[in-house]
Design a protein around this motif. Sequence first.
Motif, PDB file in Angstrom:
ATOM      1  N   GLY A 147      69.595  -6.093  -3.274  1.00  0.00           N
ATOM      2  CA  GLY A 147      70.670  -5.123  -3.299  1.00  0.00           C
ATOM      3  C   GLY A 147      71.784  -5.491  -4.264  1.00  0.00           C
ATOM      4  O   GLY A 147      71.946  -6.661  -4.575  1.00  0.00           O
ATOM      5  N   PRO A 148      72.482  -4.491  -4.769  1.00  0.00           N
ATOM      6  CA  PRO A 148      72.522  -3.101  -4.313  1.00  0.00           C
ATOM      7  C   PRO A 148      71.228  -2.303  -4.569  1.00  0.00           C
ATOM      8  O   PRO A 148      70.943  -1.382  -3.826  1.00  0.00           O
ATOM      9  CB  PRO A 148      73.668  -2.476  -5.136  1.00  0.00           C
ATOM     10  N   ALA A 149      70.455  -2.641  -5.598  1.00  0.00           N
ATOM     11  CA  ALA A 149      69.269  -1.833  -5.882  1.00  0.00           C
ATOM     12  C   ALA A 149      68.226  -2.700  -6.557  1.00  0.00           C
ATOM     13  O   ALA A 149      68.546  -3.591  -7.343  1.00  0.00           O
ATOM     14  CB  ALA A 149      69.624  -0.643  -6.780  1.00  0.00           C
ATOM     15  N   ARG A 150      66.964  -2.440  -6.232  1.00  0.00           N
ATOM     16  CA  ARG A 150      65.865  -3.159  -6.858  1.00  0.00           C
ATOM     17  C   ARG A 150      64.817  -2.163  -7.316  1.00  0.00           C
ATOM     18  O   ARG A 150      64.752  -1.032  -6.821  1.00  0.00           O
ATOM     19  CB  ARG A 150      65.217  -4.143  -5.886  1.00  0.00           C
ATOM     20  N   LEU A 151      63.992  -2.598  -8.245  1.00  0.00           N
ATOM     21  CA  LEU A 151      62.842  -1.792  -8.597  1.00  0.00           C
ATOM     22  C   LEU A 151      61.850  -1.852  -7.440  1.00  0.00           C
ATOM     23  O   LEU A 151      61.713  -2.888  -6.791  1.00  0.00           O
ATOM     24  CB  LEU A 151      62.187  -2.325  -9.881  1.00  0.00           C
ATOM     25  N   LEU A 152      61.179  -0.749  -7.181  1.00  0.00           N
ATOM     26  CA  LEU A 152      60.093  -0.718  -6.195  1.00  0.00           C
ATOM     27  C   LEU A 152      58.876  -0.121  -6.892  1.00  0.00           C
ATOM     28  O   LEU A 152      58.866   1.059  -7.256  1.00  0.00           O
ATOM     29  CB  LEU A 152      60.497   0.142  -4.983  1.00  0.00           C
ATOM     30  N   ILE A 153      57.878  -0.979  -7.128  1.00  0.00           N
ATOM     31  CA  ILE A 153      56.660  -0.545  -7.815  1.00  0.00           C
ATOM     32  C   ILE A 153      55.478  -1.113  -7.034  1.00  0.00           C
ATOM     33  O   ILE A 153      54.864  -2.117  -7.399  1.00  0.00           O
ATOM     34  CB  ILE A 153      56.708  -0.922  -9.316  1.00  0.00           C
ATOM     35  N   PRO A 154      55.199  -0.477  -5.891  1.00  0.00           N
ATOM     36  CA  PRO A 154      54.342  -1.112  -4.877  1.00  0.00           C
ATOM     37  C   PRO A 154      52.889  -1.288  -5.277  1.00  0.00           C
ATOM     38  O   PRO A 154      52.197  -2.084  -4.636  1.00  0.00           O
ATOM     39  CB  PRO A 154      54.486  -0.167  -3.674  1.00  0.00           C
ATOM     40  N   HIS A 155      52.405  -0.608  -6.301  1.00  0.00           N
ATOM     41  CA  HIS A 155      50.987  -0.775  -6.649  1.00  0.00           C
ATOM     42  C   HIS A 155      50.743  -2.031  -7.486  1.00  0.00           C
ATOM     43  O   HIS A 155      49.592  -2.351  -7.783  1.00  0.00           O
ATOM     44  CB  HIS A 155      50.447   0.472  -7.361  1.00  0.00           C
ATOM     45  N   LEU A 156      51.812  -2.752  -7.859  1.00  0.00           N
ATOM     46  CA  LEU A 156      51.667  -4.030  -8.558  1.00  0.00           C
ATOM     47  C   LEU A 156      52.226  -5.140  -7.663  1.00  0.00           C
ATOM     48  O   LEU A 156      52.997  -4.866  -6.730  1.00  0.00           O
ATOM     49  CB  LEU A 156      52.417  -4.004  -9.894  1.00  0.00           C
ATOM     50  N   TYR A 157      51.842  -6.403  -7.953  1.00  0.00           N
ATOM     51  CA  TYR A 157      52.396  -7.520  -7.190  1.00  0.00           C
ATOM     52  C   TYR A 157      53.919  -7.421  -7.206  1.00  0.00           C
ATOM     53  O   TYR A 157      54.542  -6.978  -8.180  1.00  0.00           O
ATOM     54  CB  TYR A 157      51.947  -8.852  -7.777  1.00  0.00           C
ATOM     55  N   PHE A 158      54.532  -7.937  -6.131  1.00  0.00           N
ATOM     56  CA  PHE A 158      55.937  -7.635  -5.874  1.00  0.00           C
ATOM     57  C   PHE A 158      56.892  -8.337  -6.839  1.00  0.00           C
ATOM     58  O   PHE A 158      58.074  -8.011  -6.869  1.00  0.00           O
ATOM     59  CB  PHE A 158      56.263  -7.990  -4.423  1.00  0.00           C
ATOM     60  N   TRP A 159      56.407  -9.327  -7.639  1.00  0.00           N
ATOM     61  CA  TRP A 159      57.327  -9.913  -8.620  1.00  0.00           C
ATOM     62  C   TRP A 159      57.719  -8.873  -9.667  1.00  0.00           C
ATOM     63  O   TRP A 159      58.728  -9.003 -10.347  1.00  0.00           O
ATOM     64  CB  TRP A 159      56.739 -11.168  -9.258  1.00  0.00           C
ATOM     65  N   LYS A 160      56.902  -7.799  -9.791  1.00  0.00           N
ATOM     66  CA  LYS A 160      57.249  -6.711 -10.716  1.00  0.00           C
ATOM     67  C   LYS A 160      58.386  -5.837 -10.161  1.00  0.00           C
ATOM     68  O   LYS A 160      59.036  -5.123 -10.920  1.00  0.00           O
ATOM     69  CB  LYS A 160      56.015  -5.850 -10.987  1.00  0.00           C
ATOM     70  N   SER A 161      58.587  -5.858  -8.854  1.00  0.00           N
ATOM     71  CA  SER A 161      59.639  -5.052  -8.232  1.00  0.00           C
ATOM     72  C   SER A 161      60.954  -5.815  -8.320  1.00  0.00           C
ATOM     73  O   SER A 161      61.465  -6.339  -7.319  1.00  0.00           O
ATOM     74  CB  SER A 161      59.276  -4.739  -6.778  1.00  0.00           C
ATOM     75  N   ALA A 162      61.508  -5.867  -9.512  1.00  0.00           N
ATOM     76  CA  ALA A 162      62.641  -6.743  -9.824  1.00  0.00           C
ATOM     77  C   ALA A 162      63.838  -6.481  -8.917  1.00  0.00           C
ATOM     78  O   ALA A 162      64.312  -5.345  -8.787  1.00  0.00           O
ATOM     79  CB  ALA A 162      63.052  -6.540 -11.277  1.00  0.00           C
ATOM     80  N   LYS A 163      64.332  -7.571  -8.302  1.00  0.00           N
ATOM     81  CA  LYS A 163      65.560  -7.476  -7.519  1.00  0.00           C
ATOM     82  C   LYS A 163      66.763  -7.346  -8.454  1.00  0.00           C
ATOM     83  O   LYS A 163      66.705  -7.749  -9.606  1.00  0.00           O
ATOM     84  CB  LYS A 163      65.715  -8.730  -6.646  1.00  0.00           C
ATOM     85  N   TRP A 164      67.866  -6.779  -7.934  1.00  0.00           N
ATOM     86  CA  TRP A 164      69.145  -6.642  -8.663  1.00  0.00           C
ATOM     87  C   TRP A 164      68.959  -5.954 -10.018  1.00  0.00           C
ATOM     88  O   TRP A 164      69.602  -6.299 -11.018  1.00  0.00           O
ATOM     89  CB  TRP A 164      69.795  -8.029  -8.855  1.00  0.00           C
ATOM     90  N   VAL A 165      68.098  -4.965 -10.026  1.00  0.00           N
ATOM     91  CA  VAL A 165      67.745  -4.317 -11.296  1.00  0.00           C
ATOM     92  C   VAL A 165      68.969  -3.641 -11.920  1.00  0.00           C
ATOM     93  O   VAL A 165      69.820  -3.087 -11.213  1.00  0.00           O
ATOM     94  CB  VAL A 165      66.591  -3.316 -11.060  1.00  0.00           C
ATOM     95  N   ASN A 166      69.058  -3.731 -13.241  1.00  0.00           N
ATOM     96  CA  ASN A 166      70.170  -3.047 -13.916  1.00  0.00           C
ATOM     97  C   ASN A 166      69.750  -2.301 -15.169  1.00  0.00           C
ATOM     98  O   ASN A 166      70.606  -1.760 -15.871  1.00  0.00           O
ATOM     99  CB  ASN A 166      71.326  -4.011 -14.227  1.00  0.00           C
TER     100      ASN A 166
END
Lengths: 199, 94
Positions: A147-166
């Motif tokens: 948070g406040p916001a992260r990428l969510l790309i669930p069909h790939l391993y979760f390291w791709k769902s970057a936390k604190w995305v900007n």
Amino acid sequence: MGIISRGFGGRRRESVPGLPPGQYLTHDFPVLSAGPTPRIPLDRWRFTVTTETGDQKSWNWTEFQALPADDVTVDIHCVTKWSKLGTTWRGVSLDTLLADVESAADYTMVHSFGGYTTNVPMEDLLDGKAWVAYKFDGEDLEPEHGGPARLLIPHLYFWKSAKWVNGVQLMTEDDPGFWEAAGYHMYGDPWREQRYQGD
Amino acid sequence: MTAPGDRAAALDGNAMAGDLREIFAVDVTSARFMCAGCTHTDAVATLMLWHQAPGLVARCPNCDDVVMRVVRAPDRVYLDLRGSVRLEVPLEGS
């Protein structure tokens, strides 16, 4: 003894059909982090799309919150082998964020506060496959979970769902991000066990 | 924008000794790194280690930049040293 072990293993897999190969089921939400947790005041938060020609489009938190959002329930799979099924999120689809962007790029680099990066093909961000998520399980996304916001790309391993995305940088050629440069797979499909380079 | 408590979870570079011993014949934790970000120099053992991650991430105690990354695959170890300008390894008996 071996026969009994195979039997237990078989039953476990049958009871969890959504589990990719090599994964185990967890019910908590492990926190993995490659560095200090950044605390981003909402009045300093900004999400920026930068095209391959340098054009930029960005939203502050208020503008971002005014965008149409989706409520999604998805399974997530971490490369460290835990999976969590049926997680609920609220976020803005990348289809919305990239809708009016003029670009011929096939690749992207996702950027985060704190310097984390991960590369994702453009087509994997589009068509309802990725969101910038700001709520988890009905609550504001905690800093430990991105948070406040992260990428969510669930069909790939979760390291791709970057936390604190900007932001997302659109690119004409693929480049490795933070973990990809250190040996992890450039794409990261959990169903094909693409954990490391060469998998 | 990092809260003071957020850095408390980090181990130090001594915790990398076992992984690094598999790659190098010397104890690299006693070698001195130079950070590519701020040129800070100290023993690898003083790096701040983030280990609850897909790999080991060793950050400079002066500027927080990543100095070393170690990723273990089942049959390989990847060592990413792009955050290090150099490693200074003391020689035995000198």
